[in-house]
Design a protein around this motif. Structure first.
Motif, PDB file in Angstrom:
ATOM      1  N   PRO A  39      47.841   3.434 -32.232  1.00 54.83           N
ATOM      2  CA  PRO A  39      46.481   2.937 -32.049  1.00 54.83           C
ATOM      3  C   PRO A  39      45.418   3.913 -32.563  1.00 54.83           C
ATOM      4  O   PRO A  39      45.680   5.109 -32.753  1.00 54.83           O
ATOM      5  CB  PRO A  39      46.373   2.763 -30.528  1.00 54.83           C
ATOM      6  N   ARG A  40      44.218   3.379 -32.749  1.00 57.70           N
ATOM      7  CA  ARG A  40      43.037   4.191 -33.036  1.00 57.70           C
ATOM      8  C   ARG A  40      42.456   4.685 -31.714  1.00 57.70           C
ATOM      9  O   ARG A  40      42.472   3.953 -30.715  1.00 57.70           O
ATOM     10  CB  ARG A  40      42.019   3.342 -33.800  1.00 57.70           C
ATOM     11  N   LEU A  41      41.938   5.892 -31.701  1.00 59.63           N
ATOM     12  CA  LEU A  41      41.308   6.409 -30.481  1.00 59.63           C
ATOM     13  C   LEU A  41      39.928   5.773 -30.332  1.00 59.63           C
ATOM     14  O   LEU A  41      39.069   5.916 -31.198  1.00 59.63           O
ATOM     15  CB  LEU A  41      41.177   7.930 -30.554  1.00 59.63           C
ATOM     16  N   THR A  42      39.718   5.088 -29.206  1.00 66.46           N
ATOM     17  CA  THR A  42      38.447   4.389 -28.979  1.00 66.46           C
ATOM     18  C   THR A  42      37.730   4.834 -27.717  1.00 66.46           C
ATOM     19  O   THR A  42      36.601   4.409 -27.473  1.00 66.46           O
ATOM     20  CB  THR A  42      38.686   2.866 -28.911  1.00 66.46           C
ATOM     21  N   ALA A  43      38.375   5.687 -26.927  1.00 68.39           N
ATOM     22  CA  ALA A  43      37.756   6.126 -25.672  1.00 68.39           C
ATOM     23  C   ALA A  43      37.932   7.634 -25.524  1.00 68.39           C
ATOM     24  O   ALA A  43      38.953   8.199 -25.943  1.00 68.39           O
ATOM     25  CB  ALA A  43      38.387   5.406 -24.480  1.00 68.39           C
ATOM     26  N   ASP A  44      36.951   8.269 -24.915  1.00 67.22           N
ATOM     27  CA  ASP A  44      37.018   9.711 -24.700  1.00 67.22           C
ATOM     28  C   ASP A  44      38.244  10.065 -23.857  1.00 67.22           C
ATOM     29  O   ASP A  44      38.675   9.289 -22.991  1.00 67.22           O
ATOM     30  CB  ASP A  44      35.775  10.210 -23.975  1.00 67.22           C
ATOM     31  N   ILE A 217      49.868   9.723 -29.780  1.00 65.69           N
ATOM     32  CA  ILE A 217      49.504   9.728 -31.190  1.00 65.69           C
ATOM     33  C   ILE A 217      48.445   8.663 -31.450  1.00 65.69           C
ATOM     34  O   ILE A 217      48.589   7.514 -31.009  1.00 65.69           O
ATOM     35  CB  ILE A 217      50.732   9.473 -32.085  1.00 65.69           C
ATOM     36  N   PHE A 218      47.419   9.046 -32.188  1.00 65.84           N
ATOM     37  CA  PHE A 218      46.377   8.109 -32.595  1.00 65.84           C
ATOM     38  C   PHE A 218      46.209   8.190 -34.107  1.00 65.84           C
ATOM     39  O   PHE A 218      46.006   9.269 -34.671  1.00 65.84           O
ATOM     40  CB  PHE A 218      45.045   8.438 -31.909  1.00 65.84           C
ATOM     41  N   GLU A 219      46.318   7.038 -34.771  1.00 65.24           N
ATOM     42  CA  GLU A 219      46.104   6.950 -36.213  1.00 65.24           C
ATOM     43  C   GLU A 219      44.692   6.437 -36.491  1.00 65.24           C
ATOM     44  O   GLU A 219      43.981   5.987 -35.600  1.00 65.24           O
ATOM     45  CB  GLU A 219      47.138   6.016 -36.845  1.00 65.24           C
ATOM     46  N   HIS A 220      44.314   6.502 -37.779  1.00 61.28           N
ATOM     47  CA  HIS A 220      42.997   6.049 -38.223  1.00 61.28           C
ATOM     48  C   HIS A 220      41.894   6.671 -37.364  1.00 61.28           C
ATOM     49  O   HIS A 220      40.904   6.016 -37.018  1.00 61.28           O
ATOM     50  CB  HIS A 220      42.917   4.516 -38.195  1.00 61.28           C
ATOM     51  N   THR A 221      42.091   7.939 -37.051  1.00 62.18           N
ATOM     52  CA  THR A 221      41.153   8.653 -36.188  1.00 62.18           C
ATOM     53  C   THR A 221      40.816  10.004 -36.814  1.00 62.18           C
ATOM     54  O   THR A 221      41.326  11.054 -36.394  1.00 62.18           O
ATOM     55  CB  THR A 221      41.752   8.848 -34.774  1.00 62.18           C
ATOM     56  N   PRO A 222      39.988  10.004 -37.855  1.00 63.00           N
ATOM     57  CA  PRO A 222      39.624  11.282 -38.481  1.00 63.00           C
ATOM     58  C   PRO A 222      38.743  12.124 -37.568  1.00 63.00           C
ATOM     59  O   PRO A 222      37.896  11.588 -36.847  1.00 63.00           O
ATOM     60  CB  PRO A 222      38.868  10.847 -39.743  1.00 63.00           C
ATOM     61  N   VAL A 223      38.959  13.420 -37.606  1.00 64.64           N
ATOM     62  CA  VAL A 223      38.127  14.339 -36.830  1.00 64.64           C
ATOM     63  C   VAL A 223      36.955  14.774 -37.692  1.00 64.64           C
ATOM     64  O   VAL A 223      37.138  15.288 -38.795  1.00 64.64           O
ATOM     65  CB  VAL A 223      38.939  15.552 -36.346  1.00 64.64           C
ATOM     66  N   ALA A 231      35.677  20.486 -28.040  1.00 63.00           N
ATOM     67  CA  ALA A 231      35.106  19.138 -28.077  1.00 63.00           C
ATOM     68  C   ALA A 231      35.180  18.611 -29.506  1.00 63.00           C
ATOM     69  O   ALA A 231      34.360  18.960 -30.353  1.00 63.00           O
ATOM     70  CB  ALA A 231      33.666  19.148 -27.586  1.00 63.00           C
ATOM     71  N   LEU A 232      36.168  17.779 -29.775  1.00 60.86           N
ATOM     72  CA  LEU A 232      36.396  17.260 -31.117  1.00 60.86           C
ATOM     73  C   LEU A 232      35.791  15.864 -31.218  1.00 60.86           C
ATOM     74  O   LEU A 232      36.085  14.984 -30.399  1.00 60.86           O
ATOM     75  CB  LEU A 232      37.892  17.198 -31.435  1.00 60.86           C
ATOM     76  N   ARG A 233      34.963  15.694 -32.238  1.00 63.99           N
ATOM     77  CA  ARG A 233      34.275  14.414 -32.407  1.00 63.99           C
ATOM     78  C   ARG A 233      35.003  13.566 -33.445  1.00 63.99           C
ATOM     79  O   ARG A 233      35.292  14.020 -34.549  1.00 63.99           O
ATOM     80  CB  ARG A 233      32.828  14.657 -32.835  1.00 63.99           C
ATOM     81  N   THR A 234      35.306  12.323 -33.074  1.00 68.94           N
ATOM     82  CA  THR A 234      35.877  11.333 -33.980  1.00 68.94           C
ATOM     83  C   THR A 234      34.890  10.168 -34.067  1.00 68.94           C
ATOM     84  O   THR A 234      33.907  10.133 -33.320  1.00 68.94           O
ATOM     85  CB  THR A 234      37.245  10.844 -33.465  1.00 68.94           C
ATOM     86  N   PRO A 235      35.099   9.218 -34.963  1.00 68.02           N
ATOM     87  CA  PRO A 235      34.110   8.141 -35.130  1.00 68.02           C
ATOM     88  C   PRO A 235      33.793   7.365 -33.855  1.00 68.02           C
ATOM     89  O   PRO A 235      32.658   6.929 -33.661  1.00 68.02           O
ATOM     90  CB  PRO A 235      34.754   7.245 -36.189  1.00 68.02           C
ATOM     91  N   VAL A 239      37.268  14.119 -27.965  1.00 64.10           N
ATOM     92  CA  VAL A 239      38.419  14.684 -27.270  1.00 64.10           C
ATOM     93  C   VAL A 239      38.027  16.044 -26.711  1.00 64.10           C
ATOM     94  O   VAL A 239      37.604  16.940 -27.459  1.00 64.10           O
ATOM     95  CB  VAL A 239      39.625  14.835 -28.214  1.00 64.10           C
ATOM     96  N   ALA A 240      38.139  16.201 -25.416  1.00 65.17           N
ATOM     97  CA  ALA A 240      37.932  17.495 -24.770  1.00 65.17           C
ATOM     98  C   ALA A 240      39.293  18.162 -24.638  1.00 65.17           C
ATOM     99  O   ALA A 240      40.190  17.633 -23.982  1.00 65.17           O
ATOM    100  CB  ALA A 240      37.298  17.308 -23.404  1.00 65.17           C
ATOM    101  N   ALA A 241      39.444  19.321 -25.308  1.00 64.16           N
ATOM    102  CA  ALA A 241      40.758  19.970 -25.351  1.00 64.16           C
ATOM    103  C   ALA A 241      40.657  21.430 -24.955  1.00 64.16           C
ATOM    104  O   ALA A 241      39.669  22.099 -25.251  1.00 64.16           O
ATOM    105  CB  ALA A 241      41.338  19.857 -26.757  1.00 64.16           C
ATOM    106  N   GLN A 242      41.686  21.915 -24.296  1.00 67.21           N
ATOM    107  CA  GLN A 242      41.764  23.341 -23.995  1.00 67.21           C
ATOM    108  C   GLN A 242      42.051  24.149 -25.252  1.00 67.21           C
ATOM    109  O   GLN A 242      41.525  25.242 -25.439  1.00 67.21           O
ATOM    110  CB  GLN A 242      42.855  23.596 -22.950  1.00 67.21           C
ATOM    111  N   ARG A 243      42.895  23.576 -26.138  1.00 67.22           N
ATOM    112  CA  ARG A 243      43.301  24.269 -27.362  1.00 67.22           C
ATOM    113  C   ARG A 243      43.379  23.257 -28.494  1.00 67.22           C
ATOM    114  O   ARG A 243      43.668  22.071 -28.276  1.00 67.22           O
ATOM    115  CB  ARG A 243      44.658  24.949 -27.178  1.00 67.22           C
ATOM    116  N   THR A 244      43.164  23.744 -29.722  1.00 71.09           N
ATOM    117  CA  THR A 244      43.191  22.881 -30.898  1.00 71.09           C
ATOM    118  C   THR A 244      44.056  23.511 -31.981  1.00 71.09           C
ATOM    119  O   THR A 244      43.888  24.695 -32.303  1.00 71.09           O
ATOM    120  CB  THR A 244      41.773  22.659 -31.454  1.00 71.09           C
TER     121      THR A 244
END
Length: 468
Positions: A39-44, A217-223, A231-235, A239-244
């Motif tokens: 799926p595409r990521l659509t929610a925080d 896993i999320f596809e069609h989700t460019p960062v 704090a990674l922004r996608t369209p 995504v709030a992450a401890q590590r990237t």
């Protein structure tokens, strides 16, 4: 300047046209291994680790992180489809070398070369164990490889590289007993340090293993941006992450410091129809080793599980501005040259057709092997610049990134290879001028018994030398 074997033994133009007639612009591997849809990521969401990039580098990182800590929430974001770029288009050579070959490793890391060789072999062994343990459907074959001499000056190179154990020199008769080509003068049989995989199957299998381990896993989700690394922004969501972990490789880095550290160089490939039993008997190749010749502008080729021959390499094309575009994948002059060189190598296969032609961009750095690092106070790690030999090395790079993110001091993180960075490429137009002059000079060296001109010697001296 002398002609190379591919000019001295050029096939008839009509045979080349026949071989290319009806060839489709499509990656055979990806067609042969359709992947699952994610799926595409659509929610925080919030997670412990977010991995950016769905190729081998990202998939290994996510899988190893989850196996290390099954309780961690691990998320992988892919801008398009899993394994659609280099990880689904490469030749499938799974090599132990972490340094893009012995010569490159010896010249850049002489003090730790033996250690890097050991770590590279351990890395390949671990990949083989993981493929077996997880039953990854990747057509994994550890058949070794043969380095080929097609010009007299290359014979001595191979003889000097032989060690009598797992790197055995083959004279003309011996190499042609392994694989029969009138262009072969000698070979170096490497029995332990090389395997073959089906590239797209490996990517698909790793993705399924990730999901089975609990990775999301999320596809069609460019960062679009990573901010401070938490704090990674996608369209459509953040995504709030401890590590990237950044595993974007050939694509523009999300870190400014790496923007000039790599450039995309296009590599081109042909794939034949399946060989008949008679065609296969005419060339031998019963050992199914991966093959590569020894020029600066080299070819690599191998058999698929259904006995097609993949034949690629030679041209390495850089486009002004370092752009990655679909239109660059169709280059008729290169495909014609590859078809010519294929029929020079195997004239007994005249009449065969190529079913597929494709290309992909390689993340090239000035030291010709991967570099690593961390940013944003240690919250972000990256591994990139594999320069076309990353099928196995990305597994090692994933471990380095996880070490860096955990703040661990390990044998890997103490390597000079890991602690150092390559020299950056200059901005345009200097980058295009320099890269294309390098390519021209390498071609001249191939026509002059391997002798490097002053320009290449200068690049070698300042650590920008290209050797293939």
């Amino acid at each position: 300047m002398g002609d190379t074997v591919f000019e001295r033994m050029r096939p008839d133009a009509s045979a080349v046209r026949h071989a290319l007639d009806g060839t489709r612009q499509a990656t055979f591997w990806i067609e042969d291994a359709p992947g699952d849809a994610y799926p595409r990521l659509t929610a925080d969401l919030a997670c412990d680790l977010v991995v950016v990039g769905g190729g081998y580098s990202g998939l290994w990182t996510a899988l190893l992180a989850k196996r290390e800590d099954p309780t961690a929430r691990v998320v992988l974001l892919e801008g398009r489809r899993i394994g659609w770029a280099a990880s689904g288009r490469n030749g499938g050579f799974c090599e132990a070398s972490l340094t893009h070959g012995d010569d490159n490793g010896l010249s850049r890391f002489p003090q730790e070369f033996d250690q890097l060789q050991r770590l590279g072999m351990e890395n390949l062994d671990e990949i083989e164990r993981t493929v077996s343990e997880l039953a990854l459907d990747a057509d994994f074959e550890r058949n070794g490889a043969i380095d080929i001499a097609t010009e007299p000056y290359q014979v001595d190179w191979l003889r000097e590289a032989a060690n009598g154990d797992d790197a055995v020199f083959l004279d003309t008769e011996a190499v042609r007993a392994q694989v029969d080509s009138p262009s072969y003068l000698a070979g170096l049989l490497r029995t332990r340090d090389s395997a073959l995989v089906h590239p797209a199957k490996l990517a698909r299998a790793l993705a399924r293993a990730c999901v089975a381990a609990g990775v999301e896993i999320f596809e069609h989700t460019p960062v679009e941006s990573i901010g401070d690394g938490t704090a990674l922004r996608t369209p459509l969501a953040t995504v709030a992450a401890q590590r990237t972990a950044l595993a974007t490789n050939v694509f523009p880095s999300l870190l400014k410091r790496n923007r000039l550290a790599t450039v995309p160089v296009y590599d081109y490939v042909l794939m034949t129809e399946p060989l008949t039993d008679a065609q296969l008997a005419s060339i031998g190749w019963s050992g199914r080793q991966g093959l590569g010749d020894s020029a600066n502008q080299f070819h690599y080729y191998r058999l698929s599980a259904d006995n097609r021959i993949l034949f690629g390499g030679y041209d390495a094309i850089y486009h002004f501005g370092g752009r990655v575009r679909e239109e660059y994948e169709n280059r008729p002059v290169t495909f014609e040259r590859l078809a010519e060189h294929f029929l020079t190598t195997f004239p007994q296969l005249e009449g065969i057709r190529f079913t597929n032609k494709w290309a992909g961009a390689i993340d090239t750095c000035s030291r010709f092997c991967a570099f690593f690092g961390s940013a944003r106070g240690g919250r972000v790690a990256y591994a990139t610049g594999y320069t076309g030999l990353g099928v196995a090395a990305t597994h090692f790079g994933a471990k380095v990134m996880l070490d860096l993110l955990a703040g661990r001091s390990t044998e890997r993180t103490e390597l000079a290879m890991v602690k150092s960075r390559p020299l950056p490429f200059p901005p345009e137009p200097a980058a295009a001028i320099g890269i294309n002059l390098t390519r021209w000079s390498l071609d001249r060296a191939d026509h002059n018994a391997g002798t490097r001109n002053l320009f290449l010697k200068t690049l070698d001296a300042v650590g920008l030398g290209f050797d293939s």
